[in-house]
Design a protein around this motif. Structure first.
Motif, PDB file in Angstrom:
ATOM      1  N   ALA A   1       0.784  -1.162  -0.044  1.00  0.00           N
ATOM      2  CA  ALA A   1       0.101  -0.070   0.089  1.00  0.00           C
ATOM      3  C   ALA A   1       0.796   1.307   0.009  1.00  0.00           C
ATOM      4  O   ALA A   1       2.036   1.233   0.610  1.00  0.00           O
ATOM      5  CB  ALA A   1      -0.985  -0.172   1.357  1.00  0.00           C
ATOM      6  N   GLY A   2       0.414   1.963  -0.812  1.00  0.00           N
ATOM      7  CA  GLY A   2       0.963   3.509  -0.639  1.00  0.00           C
ATOM      8  C   GLY A   2       0.043   4.348  -0.232  1.00  0.00           C
ATOM      9  O   GLY A   2      -1.342   4.404  -0.507  1.00  0.00           O
ATOM     10  N   LEU A   3       0.654   5.635   0.496  1.00  0.00           N
ATOM     11  CA  LEU A   3      -0.440   6.514   1.074  1.00  0.00           C
ATOM     12  C   LEU A   3      -0.099   7.844   0.891  1.00  0.00           C
ATOM     13  O   LEU A   3       1.276   8.306   1.041  1.00  0.00           O
ATOM     14  CB  LEU A   3      -0.377   6.423   2.662  1.00  0.00           C
ATOM     15  CG  LEU A   3      -1.474   7.214   3.507  1.00  0.00           C
ATOM     16  CD1 LEU A   3      -2.931   7.114   3.256  1.00  0.00           C
ATOM     17  CD2 LEU A   3      -1.030   7.051   5.071  1.00  0.00           C
ATOM     18  N   VAL A   4      -0.910   8.746   0.379  1.00  0.00           N
ATOM     19  CA  VAL A   4      -0.502  10.004  -0.176  1.00  0.00           C
ATOM     20  C   VAL A   4      -1.467  10.988   0.383  1.00  0.00           C
ATOM     21  O   VAL A   4      -2.762  10.826   0.280  1.00  0.00           O
ATOM     22  CB  VAL A   4      -0.653  10.226  -1.836  1.00  0.00           C
ATOM     23  CG1 VAL A   4      -0.389  11.692  -2.081  1.00  0.00           C
ATOM     24  CG2 VAL A   4       0.394   9.309  -2.390  1.00  0.00           C
ATOM     25  N   LEU A   5      -0.822  11.879   1.179  1.00  0.00           N
ATOM     26  CA  LEU A   5      -1.734  13.088   1.928  1.00  0.00           C
ATOM     27  C   LEU A   5      -1.339  14.266   1.358  1.00  0.00           C
ATOM     28  O   LEU A   5      -0.207  14.686   1.697  1.00  0.00           O
ATOM     29  CB  LEU A   5      -1.475  12.828   3.479  1.00  0.00           C
ATOM     30  CG  LEU A   5      -1.984  11.453   4.319  1.00  0.00           C
ATOM     31  CD1 LEU A   5      -1.549  11.612   5.659  1.00  0.00           C
ATOM     32  CD2 LEU A   5      -3.388  11.097   3.818  1.00  0.00           C
ATOM     33  N   ASN A   6      -2.016  15.164   1.128  1.00  0.00           N
ATOM     34  CA  ASN A   6      -2.177  16.521   0.446  1.00  0.00           C
ATOM     35  C   ASN A   6      -1.010  16.448  -0.698  1.00  0.00           C
ATOM     36  O   ASN A   6      -0.029  17.318  -0.487  1.00  0.00           O
ATOM     37  CB  ASN A   6      -1.858  17.347   1.526  1.00  0.00           C
ATOM     38  CG  ASN A   6      -3.071  17.518   2.537  1.00  0.00           C
ATOM     39  OD1 ASN A   6      -4.393  17.775   1.958  1.00  0.00           O
ATOM     40  ND2 ASN A   6      -2.818  17.482   3.688  1.00  0.00           N
ATOM     41  N   GLY A   7      -0.773  15.432  -1.324  1.00  0.00           N
ATOM     42  CA  GLY A   7       0.083  15.327  -2.453  1.00  0.00           C
ATOM     43  C   GLY A   7       1.383  14.746  -2.042  1.00  0.00           C
ATOM     44  O   GLY A   7       2.264  14.611  -3.015  1.00  0.00           O
ATOM     45  N   VAL A   8       1.564  14.336  -0.956  1.00  0.00           N
ATOM     46  CA  VAL A   8       3.016  13.807  -0.193  1.00  0.00           C
ATOM     47  C   VAL A   8       2.806  12.444  -0.059  1.00  0.00           C
ATOM     48  O   VAL A   8       1.897  12.277   0.877  1.00  0.00           O
ATOM     49  CB  VAL A   8       3.417  14.678   0.795  1.00  0.00           C
ATOM     50  CG1 VAL A   8       4.793  14.320   1.220  1.00  0.00           C
ATOM     51  CG2 VAL A   8       3.410  16.309   0.354  1.00  0.00           C
ATOM     52  N   PRO A   9       3.724  11.486  -0.443  1.00  0.00           N
ATOM     53  CA  PRO A   9       3.834  10.330   0.054  1.00  0.00           C
ATOM     54  C   PRO A   9       4.164  10.052   1.450  1.00  0.00           C
ATOM     55  O   PRO A   9       4.886  10.862   2.071  1.00  0.00           O
ATOM     56  CB  PRO A   9       4.788   9.452  -0.568  1.00  0.00           C
ATOM     57  CG  PRO A   9       5.027  10.296  -2.019  1.00  0.00           C
ATOM     58  CD  PRO A   9       4.786  11.752  -1.414  1.00  0.00           C
ATOM     59  N   VAL A  10       3.490   9.267   2.330  1.00  0.00           N
ATOM     60  CA  VAL A  10       3.671   9.233   3.771  1.00  0.00           C
ATOM     61  C   VAL A  10       4.839   8.246   3.960  1.00  0.00           C
ATOM     62  O   VAL A  10       4.693   7.012   3.393  1.00  0.00           O
ATOM     63  CB  VAL A  10       2.332   8.956   4.405  1.00  0.00           C
ATOM     64  CG1 VAL A  10       2.788   8.369   5.809  1.00  0.00           C
ATOM     65  CG2 VAL A  10       1.398   9.755   4.569  1.00  0.00           C
ATOM     66  N   HIS A  11       5.680   8.629   4.660  1.00  0.00           N
ATOM     67  CA  HIS A  11       6.892   7.636   5.252  1.00  0.00           C
ATOM     68  C   HIS A  11       7.023   7.829   6.926  1.00  0.00           C
ATOM     69  O   HIS A  11       6.940   9.109   7.272  1.00  0.00           O
ATOM     70  CB  HIS A  11       8.160   7.990   4.559  1.00  0.00           C
ATOM     71  CG  HIS A  11       8.215   8.142   2.966  1.00  0.00           C
ATOM     72  ND1 HIS A  11       8.923   8.787   2.039  1.00  0.00           N
ATOM     73  CD2 HIS A  11       7.622   7.313   2.200  1.00  0.00           C
ATOM     74  CE1 HIS A  11       8.613   8.632   0.971  1.00  0.00           C
ATOM     75  NE2 HIS A  11       7.925   7.507   0.882  1.00  0.00           N
ATOM     76  N   GLY A  12       7.692   6.833   7.455  1.00  0.00           N
ATOM     77  CA  GLY A  12       7.828   7.052   8.772  1.00  0.00           C
ATOM     78  C   GLY A  12       9.311   6.812   8.871  1.00  0.00           C
ATOM     79  O   GLY A  12       9.910   7.434   8.233  1.00  0.00           O
ATOM     80  N   VAL A  13       9.747   5.659   9.762  1.00  0.00           N
ATOM     81  CA  VAL A  13      11.086   5.351   9.701  1.00  0.00           C
ATOM     82  C   VAL A  13      11.595   4.816   8.266  1.00  0.00           C
ATOM     83  O   VAL A  13      12.526   4.378   7.948  1.00  0.00           O
ATOM     84  CB  VAL A  13      11.469   4.619  10.941  1.00  0.00           C
ATOM     85  CG1 VAL A  13      11.587   5.722  12.101  1.00  0.00           C
ATOM     86  CG2 VAL A  13      10.574   3.290  11.022  1.00  0.00           C
ATOM     87  N   ALA A  14      10.298   4.100   7.612  1.00  0.00           N
ATOM     88  CA  ALA A  14      10.567   3.368   6.407  1.00  0.00           C
ATOM     89  C   ALA A  14       9.251   3.474   5.687  1.00  0.00           C
ATOM     90  O   ALA A  14       8.371   4.483   6.190  1.00  0.00           O
ATOM     91  CB  ALA A  14      10.633   1.910   6.782  1.00  0.00           C
ATOM     92  N   HIS A  15       8.992   2.772   4.738  1.00  0.00           N
ATOM     93  CA  HIS A  15       7.485   2.892   3.847  1.00  0.00           C
ATOM     94  C   HIS A  15       6.614   2.182   4.566  1.00  0.00           C
ATOM     95  O   HIS A  15       7.001   0.816   5.206  1.00  0.00           O
ATOM     96  CB  HIS A  15       7.829   2.602   2.470  1.00  0.00           C
ATOM     97  CG  HIS A  15       8.661   1.207   2.228  1.00  0.00           C
ATOM     98  ND1 HIS A  15       7.869  -0.016   2.216  1.00  0.00           N
ATOM     99  CD2 HIS A  15       9.814   1.182   2.109  1.00  0.00           C
ATOM    100  CE1 HIS A  15       8.872  -0.669   1.949  1.00  0.00           C
ATOM    101  NE2 HIS A  15      10.164  -0.166   1.960  1.00  0.00           N
ATOM    102  N   PRO A  16       5.072   2.303   4.439  1.00  0.00           N
ATOM    103  CA  PRO A  16       4.179   1.276   4.908  1.00  0.00           C
ATOM    104  C   PRO A  16       4.453   0.055   4.467  1.00  0.00           C
ATOM    105  O   PRO A  16       4.682  -0.130   3.347  1.00  0.00           O
ATOM    106  CB  PRO A  16       2.934   2.036   4.762  1.00  0.00           C
ATOM    107  CG  PRO A  16       3.327   3.549   4.369  1.00  0.00           C
ATOM    108  CD  PRO A  16       4.772   3.431   3.890  1.00  0.00           C
ATOM    109  N   GLU A  17       4.105  -1.006   5.091  1.00  0.00           N
ATOM    110  CA  GLU A  17       4.040  -2.510   4.849  1.00  0.00           C
ATOM    111  C   GLU A  17       2.635  -2.999   5.136  1.00  0.00           C
ATOM    112  O   GLU A  17       2.565  -3.771   5.881  1.00  0.00           O
ATOM    113  CB  GLU A  17       5.150  -3.317   5.601  1.00  0.00           C
ATOM    114  CG  GLU A  17       6.428  -2.981   4.921  1.00  0.00           C
ATOM    115  CD  GLU A  17       6.470  -3.574   3.592  1.00  0.00           C
ATOM    116  OE1 GLU A  17       5.859  -4.193   3.195  1.00  0.00           O
ATOM    117  OE2 GLU A  17       7.790  -3.630   2.853  1.00  0.00           O
ATOM    118  N   MET A  18       1.783  -2.405   4.443  1.00  0.00           N
ATOM    119  CA  MET A  18       0.419  -3.064   4.742  1.00  0.00           C
ATOM    120  C   MET A  18       0.049  -4.423   4.322  1.00  0.00           C
ATOM    121  O   MET A  18      -0.749  -5.157   4.980  1.00  0.00           O
ATOM    122  CB  MET A  18      -0.715  -2.148   3.791  1.00  0.00           C
ATOM    123  CG  MET A  18      -1.993  -2.354   4.242  1.00  0.00           C
ATOM    124  SD  MET A  18      -2.471  -1.596   5.689  1.00  0.00           S
ATOM    125  CE  MET A  18      -4.079  -1.956   6.074  1.00  0.00           C
ATOM    126  N   GLY A  19       0.952  -4.994   3.562  1.00  0.00           N
ATOM    127  CA  GLY A  19       0.857  -6.217   3.467  1.00  0.00           C
ATOM    128  C   GLY A  19       1.017  -7.183   4.626  1.00  0.00           C
ATOM    129  O   GLY A  19       0.744  -8.689   4.376  1.00  0.00           O
TER     130      GLY A  19
END
Length: 285
Positions: A135-153
């Motif tokens: 899964a990729g998450l974009v809020l207000n045009g910006v991809p969301v990253h924490g310490v890494a990228h989301p791993e929804m799977g």
């Protein structure tokens, strides 16, 4: 001129052009070992003319921390030979250009967000259901990253009552979402793809339930307005309708954004990943 790479586990899609809306050349090569694949990609891109920046949407996991000396690496991927591959560094050095880098699913999410933005959408998740689940998450045009990228799977869904005994196929987590609802998980259970199962087979309800749980998590935890579901499994006839209905059941009318939560198929079709990679080129560093 910008360049873009959608780096997938089975193929690399390459493109060049002045903008994400105008790709003047496009090419596809098979994904083999890193040395062969990256060299062939770089050779084709160099032949297109002078490139100012390149965007790469890559299969992962990848390193996205801009402060890390391993930024731009494919990290501990199970794909043979590709672990610890400095894919961004290779093209920066070989082509002498700035590089924008993210996951392949975040690239697709960017393209789908751009398409949905004209309808006023400001928050979107792109969920791909195929060989893997991401899964990729974009809020207000910006991809969301924490310490890494989301791993929804790799979340753990509740087990469906008709699916208690299947161990799951994820080599790390067994019965996580990817281990239960990906294309390989479906094949491991029933020996065929979901689209090849009879319409009255319980497999359709089982897979729809797991994907609906992921949608509910996204709506409940992040309150996104729109979820776009792509990938090969998602092309199964009537699966999308089953997912929508089951997601509504799971929400039970409670979530404050219920009236605006929507689930869609991809607007960009097969071009989401490469279009998003071209957008990454625009933000290259």
């Amino acid at each position: 001129m910008l360049a873009a790479i959608e780096a997938g586990g089975t193929k690399f899609v390459l493109a060049t052009g002045p903008s994400p809306d105008t790709m003047t050349a496009r090419h596809t090569i098979p994904t083999r070992d890193p040395a062969t694949t990256l060299a062939e990609a770089a050779q084709w891109l160099a032949a297109q003319g002078t490139i100012t920046a390149i965007g790469i949407g890559s299969f992962g996991p990848v390193e996205l921390d801009p402060g890390s000396d391993r930024w731009g690496f494919i990290t501990n991927t199970p794909k043979p030979g590709w672990a610890d591959c400095d894919i961004a560094g290779y093209f920066r050095t070989r082509l002498g250009v700035l590089v924008g880098f993210d996951t392949d699913v975040n690239a697709a999410a960017l393209a789908e967000y751009r398409a949905a933005e004209t309808a006023g959408c400001r928050s979107l998740a792109y969920l791909t259901i195929g060989t893997g689940i991401g899964a990729g998450l974009v809020l207000n045009g910006v991809p969301v990253h924490g310490v890494a990228h989301p791993e929804m799977g790799h979340i753990y869904p509740r087990r469906h009552p008709l699916d208690r005994d299947f161990a799951g196929v994820c080599p790390h987590h067994g019965d996580c979402l990817e281990g239960l609802a990906s294309g390989p998980a479906i094949m491991a259970r029933w020996g065929v793809s979901l689209s090849q199962l009879p319409q009255d087979h319980p497999g359709h309800a089982i897979i729809a339930d797991y994907i609906a749980q992921a949608c509910h998590v996204l709506f409940a935890a992040v309150a996104v307005e729109r979820i776009v579901i792509g990938g090969g499994v998602a092309k199964t006839a009537e699966l999308m309708e089953c997912i929508m209905a089951r997601t509504a059941e799971l929400g039970a009318g409670y979530l404050p954004g219920t009236a605006r939560h929507r689930i869609h198929g991809p607007q960009c079709g097969e071009d989401a990943g490469i279009s998003g990679a071209m957008m990454l080129a625009q933000t290259a560093r």
